[in-house]
Design a protein around this motif. Structure first.
Motif, PDB file in Angstrom:
ATOM      1  N   PHE A 169      48.613  36.249  28.088  1.00 36.42           N
ATOM      2  CA  PHE A 169      49.878  36.231  28.837  1.00 36.42           C
ATOM      3  C   PHE A 169      50.408  37.655  29.028  1.00 36.42           C
ATOM      4  O   PHE A 169      50.816  38.041  30.128  1.00 36.42           O
ATOM      5  CB  PHE A 169      50.892  35.383  28.066  1.00 36.42           C
ATOM      6  N   GLU A 202      60.087  36.749  31.493  1.00 36.40           N
ATOM      7  CA  GLU A 202      59.134  35.682  31.169  1.00 36.40           C
ATOM      8  C   GLU A 202      58.898  35.693  29.660  1.00 36.40           C
ATOM      9  O   GLU A 202      58.390  36.677  29.119  1.00 36.40           O
ATOM     10  CB  GLU A 202      57.795  35.913  31.864  1.00 36.40           C
ATOM     11  N   LYS A 252      46.270  33.381  23.157  1.00 33.37           N
ATOM     12  CA  LYS A 252      46.919  32.971  24.411  1.00 33.37           C
ATOM     13  C   LYS A 252      48.078  33.912  24.743  1.00 33.37           C
ATOM     14  O   LYS A 252      48.297  34.242  25.913  1.00 33.37           O
ATOM     15  CB  LYS A 252      47.439  31.536  24.295  1.00 33.37           C
ATOM     16  N   ARG A 291      48.350  39.942  31.571  1.00 36.94           N
ATOM     17  CA  ARG A 291      48.340  39.624  33.007  1.00 36.94           C
ATOM     18  C   ARG A 291      48.874  40.776  33.825  1.00 36.94           C
ATOM     19  O   ARG A 291      49.846  41.413  33.443  1.00 36.94           O
ATOM     20  CB  ARG A 291      49.239  38.407  33.283  1.00 36.94           C
ATOM     21  N   ARG A 349      57.738  41.037  30.230  1.00 37.25           N
ATOM     22  CA  ARG A 349      57.274  39.798  29.606  1.00 37.25           C
ATOM     23  C   ARG A 349      57.448  39.972  28.107  1.00 37.25           C
ATOM     24  O   ARG A 349      57.490  41.095  27.617  1.00 37.25           O
ATOM     25  CB  ARG A 349      55.796  39.567  29.887  1.00 37.25           C
ATOM     26  N   PHE A 381      57.034  33.911  26.491  1.00 35.63           N
ATOM     27  CA  PHE A 381      55.954  33.030  26.048  1.00 35.63           C
ATOM     28  C   PHE A 381      56.507  32.043  25.023  1.00 35.63           C
ATOM     29  O   PHE A 381      57.436  32.355  24.279  1.00 35.63           O
ATOM     30  CB  PHE A 381      54.835  33.879  25.418  1.00 35.63           C
TER      31      PHE A 381
END
Length: 183
Positions: free
Chosen positions: A179, A148, A175, A182, A117, A150
């Motif tokens: 993310f 992924e 935020k 997770r 991520r 953000f």
């Protein structure tokens, strides 16, 4: 959880560092910050050694970044924006991602197998645009196997207000940390 943060700022107490500090305060696990102004990572010279070998022949700070990149879960590019682009030292250091491109395209190997991520923190002042640095950062993140990404965190009012004092930017950092944290 391991996070690699690529810092493109030369200012040790500037807006980019403040945003990195805010993010790392909320991150779980360990993290490594590579400061591209101090990391001793030369730009790729297109010597083509990596066309036949799974590594770069230039021995410098790249090996530290490469090792951590292969094992980390998250990757972040944090950079000031100059003339509508991320800083030259980030581009120089990450030109060494050529080794992954060559592995995939010439030797049909995947050197980075762990999906990640990630995202970008882009800061600046003036009337610039975020389009180019967002596109460049997204390309670089995908090359580092970030699956992924953000939504970009952009604050382009640093000429009139410190990013850490911008409530919206600080909320977006929180935020972003959620993310990245997770499982």
């Amino acid at each position: 959880m391991k996070t690699l943060i690529i810092n493109g700022s030369a200012r040790k107490n500037g807006d980019t560092q403040n945003m990195i500090d805010e993010l790392t305060r909320q991150l779980e696990g360990e993290y490594k910050i590579i400061n591209t102004h101090e990391g001793n990572i030369q730009a790729c010279t297109d010597c083509r050694y990596c066309w036949k070998h799974p590594e770069c022949c230039v021995k410098d700070g790249w090996q530290e970044l490469d090792t951590y990149l292969k094992e980390c879960d998250n990757v972040i590019i944090a950079s000031p924006v100059y003339f509508c682009e991320i800083t030259g030292p980030v581009l120089s250091a990450l030109s060494r991602l050529q080794v992954y491109w060559a592995a995939k395209n010439f030797r049909h190997e995947q050197l980075l197998t762990k999906p990640k991520r990630g995202g970008m923190i882009l800061l600046g002042g003036g009337k610039g645009t975020a389009t180019s640095p967002m596109n460049t950062s997204a390309i670089l993140l995908r090359r580092m196997n970030v699956k992924e990404i953000f939504d970009p965190i952009c604050c382009f009012t640093t000429d009139i207000c410190r990013a850490i004092d911008d409530e919206n930017t600080v909320k977006e950092i929180a935020k972003f940390a959620d993310f990245l944290n997770r499982k």
